[in-house]
Design a protein around this motif. Structure first.
Motif, PDB file in Angstrom:
ATOM      1  N   THR A 163      -8.291   1.280   1.139  1.00 34.45           N
ATOM      2  CA  THR A 163      -6.853   1.103   1.303  1.00 34.45           C
ATOM      3  C   THR A 163      -6.551  -0.068   2.223  1.00 34.45           C
ATOM      4  N   ARG A 164      -7.289  -0.140   3.320  1.00 34.23           N
ATOM      5  CA  ARG A 164      -7.083  -1.219   4.277  1.00 34.23           C
ATOM      6  C   ARG A 164      -7.312  -2.582   3.630  1.00 34.23           C
ATOM      7  N   PHE A 165      -8.445  -2.768   2.956  1.00 39.88           N
ATOM      8  CA  PHE A 165      -8.758  -4.067   2.367  1.00 39.88           C
ATOM      9  C   PHE A 165      -7.883  -4.358   1.151  1.00 39.88           C
TER      10      PHE A 165
ATOM     11  N   ALA B 133      -2.005 -11.124   0.727  1.00 38.54           N
ATOM     12  CA  ALA B 133      -2.284 -12.556   0.604  1.00 38.54           C
ATOM     13  C   ALA B 133      -1.547 -13.197  -0.568  1.00 38.54           C
ATOM     14  N   PHE B 134      -1.149 -12.396  -1.579  1.00 40.26           N
ATOM     15  CA  PHE B 134      -0.446 -12.980  -2.729  1.00 40.26           C
ATOM     16  C   PHE B 134       0.877 -12.292  -3.047  1.00 40.26           C
ATOM     17  N   ALA B 135       1.235 -11.236  -2.329  1.00 41.63           N
ATOM     18  CA  ALA B 135       2.408 -10.436  -2.691  1.00 41.63           C
ATOM     19  C   ALA B 135       3.699 -11.253  -2.682  1.00 41.63           C
TER      20      ALA B 135
ATOM     21  N   LYS C 269       6.862  -9.358  -3.071  1.00 45.43           N
ATOM     22  CA  LYS C 269       6.959  -8.296  -2.066  1.00 45.43           C
ATOM     23  C   LYS C 269       6.603  -8.846  -0.695  1.00 45.43           C
ATOM     24  N   GLY C 270       7.116  -8.178   0.332  1.00 46.23           N
ATOM     25  CA  GLY C 270       6.724  -8.507   1.687  1.00 46.23           C
ATOM     26  C   GLY C 270       5.381  -7.885   2.018  1.00 46.23           C
TER      27      GLY C 270
ATOM     28  N   ALA D 109      -0.526 -13.687  -9.357  1.00 45.76           N
ATOM     29  CA  ALA D 109      -1.899 -13.613  -8.852  1.00 45.76           C
ATOM     30  C   ALA D 109      -2.860 -13.599 -10.031  1.00 45.76           C
ATOM     31  N   ASP D 110      -4.111 -13.841  -9.739  1.00 41.64           N
ATOM     32  CA  ASP D 110      -5.202 -13.605 -10.686  1.00 41.64           C
ATOM     33  C   ASP D 110      -5.929 -12.383 -10.150  1.00 41.64           C
TER      34      ASP D 110
END
Length: 450
Positions: free
Chosen positions: A131-133, A140-142, A405-406, A147-148
């Motif tokens: 969940t954390r990762f 990083a892309f939200a 998204k934030g 994204a890919d």
């Protein structure tokens, strides 16, 4: 010399090249129609082998090491000099001091240490890491709204989690992801990436010997069956790389199914199918490894009506066995929750880390779909491309769009863990950046595409 020989008028098909890479499923069915449950095939170098296509026959091979050994030193073609050091199969088939190549007491010794150490993990703790990762990767892309999901999510997530489980410091997760990706894709720096991983693992071993923790490396060192340093390092490498490729494929394949099959997504979002059920369906239809090389006949025997000779090589056809019409006469019928697929092989060499792989995929995908509920494929499904090899078939990219998204409230805060000194890596083994011109490497030959 006796080699697998097809009936007159039925030449052995190559398991490499354009036909096999373009549509392996069609090739499996052609072989099944011509030869039945076991088919003579050719592997790189036009070396003969048997591809096991039947579900029951695959289990027969996997469960009877007395007839079909994992010790590649039995391979007649290798013993007789037809598999030179630079042959594409040498890095895969050459004997190594790991449980994958052992049978009997030696296998029990090595496998026992690996299995007992893996079983010490708290599954809830693993899911917290996932969940954390997952949140950190999504953060990083939200905000970009695109994204890919192969490059940005499915590939890095398993390695980031596994580096925690083996006891790596946080800062080495991203670098090991890049090194593993570099090794598997077979770039011109793949040898340097391999050296980097080796140096990191050896220094990790020394640090854990001096200051053990609650991690896989420390538990291998503590196990009642003593392992040599080389055995521990090779098993750490095996676990890291195998988990990286297979779990990344499982995540990619499941996300592709969610994004391209409206009925699949509707059953999932409507509560008619749980995410664990969805993973099992994908493990049936698109197993992370399509084929496992190999087993070697310990003596003359019969399998699926074929005369197998001592020293013959057999390939476990995981994807082909999962499509066996004897057990799945109608492929449109869901197999939710049914774990009798071959995705993790079977018998004494069945994948010991499969539950960890499931936990990473399940929790990671759940986090992604919860954070990005309107995620959609950004290209036509026909534009998706795969890299295909003797052992696997994986998506090269999965471009998506979604409402920006934030950042999450949880992903940016590292989970508490023991303080450890950094790993010192020589400059000659620094983590690489992906270069331009590709070159085949041992990991490319094992998992990668062309």
């Amino acid at each position: 010399m006796s080699t697998p020989t097809p009936p007159p008028g039925c030449p052995a098909h190559r398991l490499f090249g354009p036909e096999a890479e373009a549509d392996p499923t069609t090739l499996y069915e052609k072989l099944r129609a011509e030869h039945g449950a076991v088919a003579p095939v050719l592997v790189p170098g036009d070396l003969p082998a048997w591809l096991v296509l039947g579900h029951r026959e695959n289990l027969d091979v996997a469960r009877t090491p007395s007839r079909f050994s994992r010790d590649s030193r039995r391979w007649r073609d290798m013993r007789e000099g037809r598999v030179p050091a630079d042959h594409p199969l040498t890095p895969i088939a050459a004997w190594q001091p790991v449980c994958n190549f052992a049978d009997g007491a030696d296998h029990e010794r090595l496998r026992g240490a690996v299995t007992a150490s893996l079983e010490r993990f708290d599954r809830r703790g693993i899911r917290r890491y996932v969940t954390r990762f997952s949140n950190q990767l999504i953060d990083a892309f939200a905000e970009q709204g695109r994204a890919d999901l192969v490059r940005d999510f499915a590939e890095p997530l398993p390695m980031l989690v596994m580096t925690q489980l083996v006891g790596m410091p946080d800062e080495y997760g991203p670098r090991l992801v890049e090194a593993a990706r570099d090794m598997i894709k077979g770039t011109e720096t793949a040898v340097a990436s391999n050296e980097y991983v080796t140096v990191v693992l050896r220094q990790l071993l020394e640090r854990k010997r001096a200051a053990p923790g609650r991690d896989f490396t420390s538990w291998l060192l503590e196990h009642g069956t003593p392992l040599t340093d080389d055995e521990i390092i090779e098993h750490l490498r095996l676990v890291l790389i195998a988990a990286f490729e297979t779990t990344a494929n499982l995540i990619s394949n499941t996300l592709r199914m969610v994004l391209t099959d409206s009925r699949f997504r509707a059953r999932l979002s409507g509560g008619h199918m749980t995410l664990p059920d969805a993973l099992e369906q994908v493990l049936w239809d698109e197993p992370p490894l399509t084929t496992i090389l190999g087993r070697w006949a310990t003596g003359d025997t019969v399998l699926g009506g074929q005369q197998i000779k001592a020293g013959d090589m057999l390939l476990l056809g995981l994807a082909a066995g999962n499509l066996d019409p004897d057990i799945r006469p109608d492929l449109t019928v869901p197999v939710h929750g049914n774990r009798s697929h071959l995705a993790f092989s079977g018998g004494p060499h069945e994948c010991p880390g499969q539950d960890i792989g499931r936990a990473i995929a399940d929790t990671g995908i759940d986090t992604l779909l919860s954070r990005l509920p309107d995620v959609a494929l950004a290209v036509d499904e026909a534009a998706l491309r795969w890299d295909t090899s003797l052992m696997s078939r994986h998506l090269t990219a999965l471009p998506v769009t979604f409402t920006p998204k934030g950042p999450s409230t949880t992903g940016a805060t590292p989970a508490p863990r023991e303080t450890e000194p950094p790993v010192t890596v020589p400059a000659s083994a620094s983590a690489p950046v992906a270069p331009s011109a590709p070159k085949r490497s041992l990991w490319a030959r094992l998992f990668g595409g062309r």
